[in-house]
Scaffold this motif. Structure first.
Motif, mmCIF file in Angstrom:
data_model
loop_
_atom_site.group_PDB
_atom_site.id
_atom_site.type_symbol
_atom_site.label_atom_id
_atom_site.label_comp_id
_atom_site.label_asym_id
_atom_site.label_seq_id
_atom_site.Cartn_x
_atom_site.Cartn_y
_atom_site.Cartn_z
ATOM 1 N N TYR A 1 23.809 35.971 42.524
ATOM 2 C CA TYR A 1 24.516 36.087 43.801
ATOM 3 C C TYR A 1 24.204 37.422 44.508
ATOM 4 N N PRO A 2 22.961 37.658 44.867
ATOM 5 C CA PRO A 2 22.608 38.960 45.434
ATOM 6 C C PRO A 2 23.370 39.340 46.692
ATOM 7 N N TRP A 3 23.798 38.335 47.468
ATOM 8 C CA TRP A 3 24.572 38.635 48.676
ATOM 9 C C TRP A 3 26.079 38.532 48.428
ATOM 10 N N GLY A 4 26.469 38.118 47.235
ATOM 11 C CA GLY A 4 27.880 37.905 46.939
ATOM 12 C C GLY A 4 28.769 39.128 47.101
ATOM 13 N N PRO A 5 28.366 40.289 46.579
ATOM 14 C CA PRO A 5 29.236 41.462 46.752
ATOM 15 C C PRO A 5 29.507 41.797 48.210
ATOM 16 N N GLY A 6 28.479 41.733 49.051
ATOM 17 C CA GLY A 6 28.693 42.014 50.470
ATOM 18 C C GLY A 6 29.553 40.966 51.140
ATOM 19 N N ARG A 7 29.363 39.710 50.797
ATOM 20 C CA ARG A 7 30.171 38.634 51.376
ATOM 21 C C ARG A 7 31.634 38.772 50.949
ATOM 22 N N THR A 8 31.841 39.146 49.695
ATOM 23 C CA THR A 8 33.214 39.344 49.215
ATOM 24 C C THR A 8 33.855 40.534 49.912
ATOM 25 N N ALA A 9 33.107 41.615 50.052
ATOM 26 C CA ALA A 9 33.645 42.813 50.709
ATOM 27 C C ALA A 9 34.028 42.524 52.156
ATOM 28 N N ARG A 10 33.213 41.742 52.872
ATOM 29 C CA ARG A 10 33.552 41.420 54.266
ATOM 30 C C ARG A 10 34.786 40.544 54.344
ATOM 31 N N THR A 11 34.942 39.638 53.387
ATOM 32 C CA THR A 11 36.166 38.835 53.362
ATOM 33 C C THR A 11 37.373 39.737 53.143
ATOM 34 N N ALA A 12 37.247 40.691 52.235
ATOM 35 C CA ALA A 12 38.337 41.641 51.996
ATOM 36 C C ALA A 12 38.626 42.479 53.238
ATOM 37 N N GLU A 13 37.586 42.822 53.990
ATOM 38 C CA GLU A 13 37.760 43.656 55.184
ATOM 39 C C GLU A 13 38.549 42.954 56.271
ATOM 40 N N LEU A 14 38.649 41.629 56.191
ATOM 41 C CA LEU A 14 39.458 40.895 57.163
ATOM 42 C C LEU A 14 40.949 41.152 56.971
ATOM 43 N N PHE A 15 41.317 41.783 55.846
ATOM 44 C CA PHE A 15 42.728 42.082 55.541
ATOM 45 C C PHE A 15 42.867 43.566 55.202
ATOM 46 N N PRO A 16 42.659 44.442 56.196
ATOM 47 C CA PRO A 16 42.575 45.883 55.915
ATOM 48 C C PRO A 16 43.894 46.519 55.492
ATOM 49 N N ARG A 17 45.018 45.869 55.758
ATOM 50 C CA ARG A 17 46.309 46.456 55.371
ATOM 51 C C ARG A 17 46.823 45.899 54.044
ATOM 52 N N SER A 18 46.037 45.076 53.400
ATOM 53 C CA SER A 18 46.488 44.400 52.184
ATOM 54 C C SER A 18 45.858 45.030 50.943
ATOM 55 N N GLU A 19 46.588 44.931 49.831
ATOM 56 C CA GLU A 19 46.036 45.312 48.541
ATOM 57 C C GLU A 19 45.154 44.164 48.067
ATOM 58 N N ILE A 20 43.899 44.456 47.810
ATOM 59 C CA ILE A 20 42.935 43.429 47.437
ATOM 60 C C ILE A 20 42.736 43.417 45.922
ATOM 61 N N SER A 21 42.622 42.228 45.350
ATOM 62 C CA SER A 21 42.166 42.063 43.975
ATOM 63 C C SER A 21 41.214 40.885 43.932
ATOM 64 N N VAL A 22 40.328 40.891 42.955
ATOM 65 C CA VAL A 22 39.272 39.878 42.879
ATOM 66 C C VAL A 22 39.258 39.264 41.491
ATOM 67 N N GLY A 23 39.124 37.930 41.434
ATOM 68 C CA GLY A 23 38.994 37.204 40.180
ATOM 69 C C GLY A 23 37.637 36.543 40.079
ATOM 70 N N LEU A 24 36.991 36.694 38.923
ATOM 71 C CA LEU A 24 35.634 36.186 38.725
ATOM 72 C C LEU A 24 35.506 35.593 37.327
ATOM 73 N N ALA A 25 35.014 34.364 37.223
ATOM 74 C CA ALA A 25 34.739 33.738 35.928
ATOM 75 C C ALA A 25 33.235 33.712 35.684
ATOM 76 N N LEU A 26 32.852 33.842 34.418
ATOM 77 C CA LEU A 26 31.445 33.849 34.012
ATOM 78 C C LEU A 26 31.198 32.733 33.005
ATOM 79 N N ARG A 27 29.915 32.462 32.747
ATOM 80 C CA ARG A 27 29.577 31.393 31.802
ATOM 81 C C ARG A 27 28.249 31.706 31.125
ATOM 82 N N ASP A 28 28.146 31.340 29.865
ATOM 83 C CA ASP A 28 26.905 31.475 29.108
ATOM 84 C C ASP A 28 25.777 30.785 29.873
ATOM 85 N N LEU A 29 24.655 31.488 30.047
ATOM 86 C CA LEU A 29 23.571 30.943 30.848
ATOM 87 C C LEU A 29 22.978 29.673 30.255
ATOM 88 N N GLY A 30 23.121 29.493 28.945
ATOM 89 C CA GLY A 30 22.594 28.290 28.325
ATOM 90 C C GLY A 30 23.207 27.016 28.866
#
Length: 303
Positions: free
Chosen positions: A113-142
């Motif tokens: 997800y090379p563009w994912g961090p920037g896309r997530t940050a811009r979504t967060a920027e839409l709520f500048p007065r809010s406390e932001i938290s992020v949830g992410l799940a991962l999976r074995d590549l196999g």
């Protein structure tokens, strides 16, 4: 009389996936309890809500930078969709990170997800007065990569496994650079990470951690997977279609393959890796998760 400004949520939780990590299961469990969560001051934006309202605003923020106007619209849109001004807003969509198309899923340097961090940050920027938290799940590549491949051909052009990989070495891909870039992009917001493999046992912990204590008691989990992947036989039928010169855009070919070869107890999923590669990927995954757990502002949940 001037219209009152929309009330900004105190907290915004971004559940950004990743794809094929039981994200749909978690999203539907939360969405099914919207009325219960509303009593707690929690509003929910489902993936279609995010794609219709927040994603276009984040693109405008990227391209034009109309911060004040776009943040006002984001908060107003969230309140309109929820039907009230939530104190906590849950934003759920794995497409915030990207997609399972190769150009969106990984970069040449092996980062997901090379563009994912920037896309997530811009979504967060839409709520500048809010406390932001992020949830992410991962999976074995196999298992993640074959599942993501199946998702890609369900949503886009048909192609073979090798064509989807496009020459990239799957053993060189890693989650930890993505997690670090994501954490850095949304800093100082905390990042909560969990493993898909732990999800059946850890889902209540995930809910309580992200939505508040006792959230799990209010959100019963559906018993079955919400989006079953393709069987190996269906993938084989797609390959035969393509090798015979079939149209990669023929959605009917995929539908026939899925109908004739449904996934089930006697019809396992696609397994392109041999046992030695699977063992190597699992060990690399373990090391990757350890590296993520050492990142600042990052918590890896465990059973």
């Amino acid at each position: 009389m001037a219209k009152a400004a929309p009330v900004h949520p105190k907290r915004v939780l971004l559940l950004v996936g990743a794809h094929k990590t039981a994200s749909t299961h978690l999203q539907r469990a939360i969405a099914a309890q919207k009325d219960v969560l509303r009593e707690l001051g929690i509003g929910v934006l489902e993936p279609n809500d995010v794609r219709r309202f927040l994603a276009p605003l984040s693109y405008l923020l990227r391209d034009y930078g109309w911060r004040r106007e776009l943040t006002h619209l984001a908060v107003a849109s969230a309140g309109a969709v929820c039907g009230f001004a939530p104190e906590t807003l849950v934003v759920m969509d794995e497409n915030i990170l990207g997609a399972t198309e190769p150009r969106m899923l990984w970069s040449d340097d092996g980062r997901f997800y090379p563009w994912g961090p920037g896309r997530t940050a811009r979504t967060a920027e839409l709520f500048p007065r809010s406390e932001i938290s992020v949830g992410l799940a991962l999976r074995d590549l196999g298992t993640f990569l074959p599942s993501a491949y199946g998702e890609a051909i369900r949503n886009g052009a048909l192609r073979t496994w090798e064509g989807w990989l496009g020459g990239i070495d799957p053993t060189g891909l890693r989650w930890s650079p993505t997690a670090k870039a994501l954490s850095d992009a949304v800093a100082p917001a905390p990042l909560t990470v969990w493993r898909f493999e732990d999800y059946p046992q850890i889902a209540p912990v995930v809910l309580d951690r992200l939505l508040g204590e006792n959230a799990a008691a209010r959100i019963p989990l559906p018993p079955e997977p919400q989006r079953v992947g393709l069987s190996a036989d269906a993938i084989g039928a797609v390959r035969r279609h393509l090798e015979a010169g079939g149209d990669p855009g023929d959605r009917g070919a995929l539908e026939r393959a899925m109908r004739q070869h449904p996934r089930g107890p006697d019809a396992p999923g696609f397994r392109p890796f041999n046992s030695a590669t699977l063992e190597w990927l699992t060990e690399a995954y373990r090391q990757d998760v350890d590296a993520i757990a050492a990142l600042p502002r990052t918590t890896v949940l465990a059973p």
